[in-house]
Design an enzyme around this catalytic site. Structure first.
Site, PDB file in Angstrom:
ATOM      1  N   GLY A 186       2.919  -1.065   4.404  1.00  0.00           N
ATOM      2  CA  GLY A 186       2.837   0.462   3.984  1.00  0.00           C
ATOM      3  C   GLY A 186       4.355   1.096   3.549  1.00  0.00           C
ATOM      4  N   GLY A 187       5.142   1.501   4.573  1.00  0.00           N
ATOM      5  CA  GLY A 187       6.324   2.411   4.515  1.00  0.00           C
ATOM      6  C   GLY A 187       7.307   1.662   3.769  1.00  0.00           C
ATOM      7  N   HIS A 241      -9.507   1.069   4.890  1.00  0.00           N
ATOM      8  CA  HIS A 241      -8.424   1.365   5.678  1.00  0.00           C
ATOM      9  C   HIS A 241      -8.611   2.350   6.961  1.00  0.00           C
ATOM     10  CE1 HIS A 241      -4.030   2.662   6.456  1.00  0.00           C
ATOM     11  NE2 HIS A 241      -3.963   1.489   5.797  1.00  0.00           N
ATOM     12  N   ASN A 272       0.813  -1.328   0.096  1.00  0.00           N
ATOM     13  CA  ASN A 272      -0.009   0.004  -0.016  1.00  0.00           C
ATOM     14  C   ASN A 272       0.791   1.172  -0.029  1.00  0.00           C
ATOM     15  OD1 ASN A 272      -1.772   1.956   0.443  1.00  0.00           O
ATOM     16  ND2 ASN A 272      -2.403   1.273   2.468  1.00  0.00           N
ATOM     17  N   TRP A 273       1.058   1.963  -1.102  1.00  0.00           N
ATOM     18  CA  TRP A 273       1.830   3.020  -1.321  1.00  0.00           C
ATOM     19  C   TRP A 273       1.369   4.080  -0.571  1.00  0.00           C
ATOM     20  CZ3 TRP A 273       4.069   2.842  -7.090  1.00  0.00           C
ATOM     21  CH2 TRP A 273       4.879   1.607  -7.089  1.00  0.00           C
ATOM     22  N   GLU A 320      -6.775   4.812   7.935  1.00  0.00           N
ATOM     23  CA  GLU A 320      -6.437   6.191   7.554  1.00  0.00           C
ATOM     24  C   GLU A 320      -7.757   6.739   6.680  1.00  0.00           C
ATOM     25  OE1 GLU A 320      -3.104   5.581   5.449  1.00  0.00           O
ATOM     26  OE2 GLU A 320      -1.757   5.032   7.327  1.00  0.00           O
ATOM     27  N   GLY A 344       2.627   2.880  10.994  1.00  0.00           N
ATOM     28  CA  GLY A 344       3.500   3.790  10.714  1.00  0.00           C
ATOM     29  C   GLY A 344       4.308   4.370  11.678  1.00  0.00           C
TER      30      GLY A 344
HETATM   31  P1  13P Z   1       3.025   0.771   7.638  1.00  0.00           P
HETATM   32  O1  13P Z   1       3.537  -0.577   7.067  1.00  0.00           O
HETATM   33  O2  13P Z   1       3.686   2.174   7.151  1.00  0.00           O
HETATM   34  O3  13P Z   1       3.004   0.658   9.297  1.00  0.00           O
HETATM   35  O4  13P Z   1       1.499   0.918   7.163  1.00  0.00           O
HETATM   36  C1  13P Z   1       0.636  -0.185   7.305  1.00  0.00           C
HETATM   37  C2  13P Z   1      -0.425   0.016   6.427  1.00  0.00           C
HETATM   38  O5  13P Z   1      -1.309   0.831   6.869  1.00  0.00           O
HETATM   39  C3  13P Z   1      -0.833  -0.687   5.279  1.00  0.00           C
HETATM   40  O6  13P Z   1      -2.161  -0.565   4.798  1.00  0.00           O
END
Ligand code: 13P
Length: 267
Positions: A240-241, A99, A13-14, A101, A179
């Site tokens: 994510g990251g 998600h 997930n970028w 976010e 994150g």
């Molecule tokens: P991180 O790997 O940056 O913690 O993000 C996870 C995420 O929200 C993937 O959807």
């Protein structure tokens, strides 16, 4: 339930990173460095980079799935700036819904997320439904109840056979781990993955719940992926990251390949 039969999935997930000018190169590099038998790979770039990533992977590695990070819950209409499921035709075959976010930034409710699931399935997109508790929920020991509520809300009214057929994936992503560099333990994530399947089984899915791949997400890296994939109830990761870093993705998918081989799904 037969965890040995479930595929191993690593989804990138970028989020709101990359531009169309750099997304193609990054996708190509990640694809080239993650060609591991038995692992289903998915890259979810921002909407505006879906076309360039599709074109880049079509010639270099068509085995990599392409996913959108969101889809609107309405079919079409006066929703300025939004993207419908039909608009994703030819651009994506997967989609992330719910998600945390988006729950936080866009006020998405479980009911909306349920409608998004329906739009995704009707459009032939494979959904990755995200659930996960806040830190305050975990501190209060409410994580099971919170995730159960999210699942009940999102899956209400859906035909289990249709969602099963669409290949529903559930990502357990505790909000406090996203994150932050503070990942859940493999044990805790596995307990939640089992709770997710138990909840879904009780929602009319029965034994079909055993088919659902459950991914862990939240500060996954090449250094900690083994802890999650050592758990039979966890079928991969939503990253994510680290998914923006080819070295990290290479390490994560290489480790996923060991699990795929051990499960016998890498034939
Ligand atoms: P991180 O790997 O940056 O913690 O993000 C996870 C995420 O929200 C993937 O959807």
């Amino acid at each position: 339930m037969m965890p040995a039969m479930r595929d191993v999935i690593v989804a990138a997930n970028w989020k709101m990173h990359t531009t169309p000018a750099d997304a193609a190169d990054l996708a190509r590099t990640i694809a080239a460095r993650t060609q591991v038998e038995g692992v289903t790979r998915v890259i979810c770039p921002p909407f505006v980079s879906l076309a360039v990533v599709r074109d880049a992977l079509a010639t270099s590695d068509p085995d990599v799935g392409i996913g959108a990070q969101n889809v609107h819950d309405d079919l079409q209409g006066a929703h300025t700036g939004e993207i419908s499921a039909a608009m994703l035709a030819g651009l994506a075959t997967w989609v992330i819904v719910g998600h945390s976010e988006r729950r936080r930034d866009a006020g998405e409710t479980d009911e909306m997320i349920g409608r998004k699931l329906g739009r995704a399935v009707d459009a032939g997109l494979r959904p990755i439904l995200c659930v996960g508790e806040q830190l305050s929920d975990r501190d209060a020991g409410r994580q099971d109840a919170v995730v159960e509520g999210q699942l009940r809300g999102a899956l209400r009214g859906h035909d289990p056979a249709a969602l099963d057929h669409a290949g529903l994936v559930i990502a357990y992503e505790p909000v406090w781990a996203i994150g932050t560099g503070r990942n859940a333990s493999g044990r805790d994530a596995a307990t939640m993955a089992s709770a997710v399947r138990d909840t879904v089984a009780g929602l009319g899915w029965g034994l079909r719940a055993g088919d659902i791949p459950v991914l862990y997400g939240g500060s996954v890296t090449s250094a900690n992926i083994a802890e999650f994939l050592a758990e039979p109830s966890i079928d991969g990761a939503l990253v994510g990251g680290a998914s923006l870093k080819p070295d990290e993705m290479a390490g994560i998918v290489a480790r996923a390949g060991l699990t795929a081989a051990a499960r016998g799904t890498a034939a």
